[in-house]
Design an enzyme around this catalytic site. Structure first.
Site, mmCIF file in Angstrom:
data_model
loop_
_atom_site.group_PDB
_atom_site.id
_atom_site.type_symbol
_atom_site.label_atom_id
_atom_site.label_comp_id
_atom_site.label_asym_id
_atom_site.label_seq_id
_atom_site.Cartn_x
_atom_site.Cartn_y
_atom_site.Cartn_z
ATOM 1 N N LYS A 285 -6.275 3.619 8.985
ATOM 2 C CA LYS A 285 -5.371 4.572 8.338
ATOM 3 C C LYS A 285 -5.913 5.998 8.414
ATOM 4 C CE LYS A 285 -3.288 1.229 5.155
ATOM 5 N NZ LYS A 285 -3.112 0.815 3.758
ATOM 6 N N SER B 180 0.804 -1.228 0.000
ATOM 7 C CA SER B 180 0.000 0.000 0.000
ATOM 8 C C SER B 180 0.836 1.277 0.000
ATOM 9 C CB SER B 180 -0.954 0.008 1.196
ATOM 10 O OG SER B 180 -0.246 0.014 2.416
#
Length: 809
Positions: free
Chosen positions: A759, A716
């Site tokens: 996140k 990611s």
């Protein structure tokens, strides 16, 4: 038989009898007996020794004594400490106790001495009797090798039947009753016959004893004394037709009758009980058989508890005890609804995945309460032996059933809620793979016939409601993961933490630390400050510890305040008292007795945003922006770990070299490949950003992720590294308040990521204002609560062109 009458002192004997011709010593401690001995010493040193019928009688009368005793001569008398006399006597002749003349100060009897009438025997008849008695005695000495050899010689040397009878009466061990029968015999023939019977009985007893000893010696080693004694007892009980385990077997059979199980299971258990019955009672095989039978009888084969099917009640319990966890609660209520409609269905196998401290374990206990199920927790963290799950085979020493069967025994029903805690922490070694052993347990198609190695009988686990917990799915093998329904328990927002602290944690810690609600008050702003400035976690464990710390300090403060007030009260009372010499304790007692009305009500301590530092010290965390100004080659990325979300600063420098790509900061293989993809993609943009081809041959690209001691991996960070590299190569700055996450392809497409909520929370805590996420994560974004994205601009991007458009200044 010649007889004559006279009077003699009497000594009553306990549990013994003295025969004519016997030399023996004994101790005397009763006053009447001591007086009798002393009286006899003053006369002719003769005394009548008569046995008591009941040895417990302390002051015997004529009715308490046998009618026949022995006249004995006192050879020696020794006085011992404690008012005890030891006497040495010789038996002279038999005598019949006619009556007691007096009982004080000692017993004195009117007696008739009698001598056994001699038989008119021929020499041949007497010889025959002597030989018969000698033969019996020889057999007796053969069986009893402990008899003194001098005694054997004395008996064998006897040629007269009268002498032999006397010798045997003295030296052969016999009961008090047998000795009394010999004393009471009317003539020598009766004595002879009784002696023959006694010898024959003793020989038979000795023979049986020898046979028992031989049986025992064949089974065990001669040196194991304790073991031999147990075996002797066992053989004796076998001879009598008894066994030590009869009561246990009867108990097992009764339990088997009451057991709720199928006929096949009952038949198997019955065979095991019979097998246990046939095994010797004190060896290791018996212990194994006993343990196996008890395990089988303790399992809930077909015993079930009645589940609550009330949707409203279940919802109320779950909402009352836990805040948030919406997906978990909905899944439980769905299960209840289906169970109501179908009456029977497969129990769900759920895996709750999320960071530590998010309530995975505690929600399982609440689910059990809501459904009225027995709750069993099995900790799998660190389990590495397959036998921990499937059990040990009974051939091994110390074999035990596995944790699943042990959990069923603990629950006592076949439909409990079984929590498999920390299923992602299992490991494997040379003994087997525990994850593979769990496959059968968590497969709804197979677990109706789960076979434990120890039990060896199929056990139905289909009605068990399994709930597993894990911090991450990455360490769970794919086949095992496929068998479970994954429900993500994501990190808590600050607002969720506030509600949990206010409604649950605060009350719990007040009670745990011995406080009352009337003594403590923590304002809402203080709670929010604890959450933001003193904790940085996905769950609420650290928050609970901080609240507990505040409660402890307040408890101490209250006690110190109370103690200080008491001291002032006593000091004031002492000043008012006329007696200045009173001690501190006397004044305190006087204050308590007179109930001086200076008592103060316990004050309430208020914790606010301003004084929270008094209890917790300086704040541990600050919401700082990663970079205060727009910079070249520095981009804020977002990462997701097993303990929640975090920001990840990626730094890139371009410096003269030979075109090498340098990677530092403990990157994993996937992250290294993302860096290679990023540099390849940037080279494809050379014309668009006016980068010469020679640049990549004459310059090195160095990518670094700070906190080099911490390993990092995952795809990611692809768009983050590509953006940082392009910024470093072109010299264009990146917005400091922009963070991003997403995987990159060689063509510049942005692929989706996981852990979006964590996140975004990490970005918000760091002060980020704009977050770039993959377009394919838009459905995940729409599911999130509005408070998570409040104050931030979240932009969905599909290509790197869109990323660069929003990121570069």
């Amino acid at each position: 038989m010649s007889e004559y009458t006279r009077q003699l002192p009497v000594v009553a004997l306990r549990n013994m009898a003295v025969m004519p011709g016997m030399l023996i010593h004994f101790d005397v401690n009763r006053k009447v007996s001591i007086e009798a001995i002393e009286a006899a010493m003053l006369l002719n040193q003769q005394v009548l020794l008569v046995s008591q019928i009941d040895a417990e009688t302390e002051n015997p009368t004529a009715d308490d004594l046998y009618r026949v005793g022995t006249i004995a001569e006192i050879k020696q008398m020794i006085k011992l400490p404690g008012n005890v006399i030891r006497v040495l006597v010789t038996g002279l002749e038999r005598a019949t106790l006619d009556s007691l003349v007096s009982e004080q100060p000692y017993l004195k009897a009117q007696l008739t001495s009698k001598e056994a009438e001699l038989l008119n025997l021929t020499e041949a008849e007497e010889e025959a009797m002597v030989r018969a008695l000698r033969d019996l005695f020889e057999v007796y000495t053969t069986e009893n090798n402990k008899l003194n050899k001098d005694i054997i010689r004395q008996v064998e040397a006897s040629r007269e039947i009268e002498k032999m009878v006397e010798q045997l009466s003295i030296h052969i061990p016999m009961t008090l009753e047998d000795k009394q029968l010999l004393l009471a015999a009317s003539d020598l023939m009766e004595q002879y016959e009784r002696l023959c019977l006694i010898l024959a009985d003793e020989i038979e007893v000795m023979r049986i004893k020898r046979e028992l000893q031989n049986k025992v010696k064949d089974k065990v080693d001669k040196n194991q004394k304790d073991y031999i004694m147990r075996e002797q007892l066992k053989v004796i009980k076998e001879e009598l037709g008894e066994t030590s385990s009869v009561s246990d077997i009867m108990q097992y059979l009764e339990q088997l009758k009451e057991l709720v199980a199928s006929d096949e299971v009952k038949e198997k258990i019955k065979k095991e009980i019979e097998r246990f019955q046939n095994v010797a009672g004190s060896n290791s095989e018996s212990a194994v058989a006993r343990g196996y039978v008890e395990t089988l009888l303790s399992l809930p084969w077909d015993k079930v508890s009645e589940d609550f099917m009330d949707l409203a009640y279940a919802k109320e319990v779950l909402e009352t005890e836990h805040y948030g966890l919406k997906k978990v609660k909905e899944r439980v209520l769905d299960f209840l609804a289906v169970r109501q409609l179908t009456e029977k269905g497969d129990s769900p196998i759920i895996c709750l995945v999320g960071p530590p401290g998010t309530g995975k374990t505690s929600i399982a206990r609440s689910i059990a309460k809501a459904l009225n199920k027995e709750y069993v927790r099995i900790s799998l963290g660190g389990v590495r032996d397959e036998a921990e799950i499937r059990g040990h085979r009974r051939t091994y020493v110390g074999a035990l059933p596995g944790r699943i069967i042990t959990g069923l025994k603990q629950a006592k029903v076949k439909n409990p809620l079984m929590l498999l805690d920390e299923i992602d922490k299992m490991s494997s070694d040379y003994k087997g793979d525990t994850a593979s052993a769990m496959l059968e347990v968590l497969d709804s198609e197979q677990n109706c016939n789960f076979v434990d190695h120890y039990v060896e009988i199929p056990v139905d686990l289909s009605e068990v409601m399994f709930i597993a917990t894990a911090n991450t799915t990455q360490t769970i093998p794919k086949p095992l993961l496929d068998r479970m329904e994954i429900i993500e328990v994501s990190s808590y927002t600050e607002n969720e933490k506030f509600h949990i602290a206010k409604n649950h944690l605060l009350n719990k810690q007040i009670e745990k630390n011995g406080l009352k609600k009337s003594q403590i008050s923590i304002s809402e702003k203080a709670l929010r400050k604890i959450i933001s400035d003193y904790t940085r976690e996905a769950g609420v464990r650290g928050l609970e510890r901080k609240i507990s710390e505040v409660c402890r300090k307040i408890a101490r403060e209250l006690l110190e305040q109370e103690s200080k007030e008491n001291q002032n009260l006593i000091k004031s009372a002492k000043n008012k008292s006329n007696n200045k010499n009173q001690s501190h304790s006397e004044v305190a007692a006087a204050v308590e007795a007179e109930e001086i009305s200076v008592t103060t009500k316990p004050s309430k301590i208020k914790v606010t945003e301003k004084n929270i530092t008094t209890y917790l010290g300086k704040p541990k965390f600050r919401n700082e922006i990663a970079s205060q100004k727009d910079e070249v080659g520095i981009v804020c990325g977002l990462a997701w770990t097993s303990v929640g979300g975090t920001t990840l600063q990626i730094e890139v420098n371009s410096l003269p070299g030979k075109g090498a790509l340098i990677l530092t900061g403990q990157m994993g293989d996937v992250m290294k490949e993302s860096a290679q993809l990023g540099i390849s993609y940037i080279r494809s943009l050379s014309k668009e950003y006016k980068i010469s081809e020679e640049y990549f041959q004459k310059n090195d690209i160095h990518i670094h992720i700070p906190e080099g001691a911490t390993p990092k991996d995952g795809p990611s960070a692809g768009i983050t590294m590509a953006t940082a590299m392009l910024s470093a190569i072109t010299g264009k700055k990146v917005h400091a308040k922009v963070a991003m996450t997403g995987e990159i392809t060689l063509r510049g497409r942005v692929l989706p990521i996981g852990g979006l909520k964590e996140k975004l929370l990490a970005a918000k805590n760091t002060g980020i204002k704009k977050v770039l996420i993959p377009e394919k994560n838009r459905p995940d974004l729409e599911e999130l609560e509005q408070e998570i994205t409040e104050g931030m601009e979240v932009i969905c991007v599909a290509t790197m062109d869109e990323v660069l458009k929003h990121a570069l200044v």
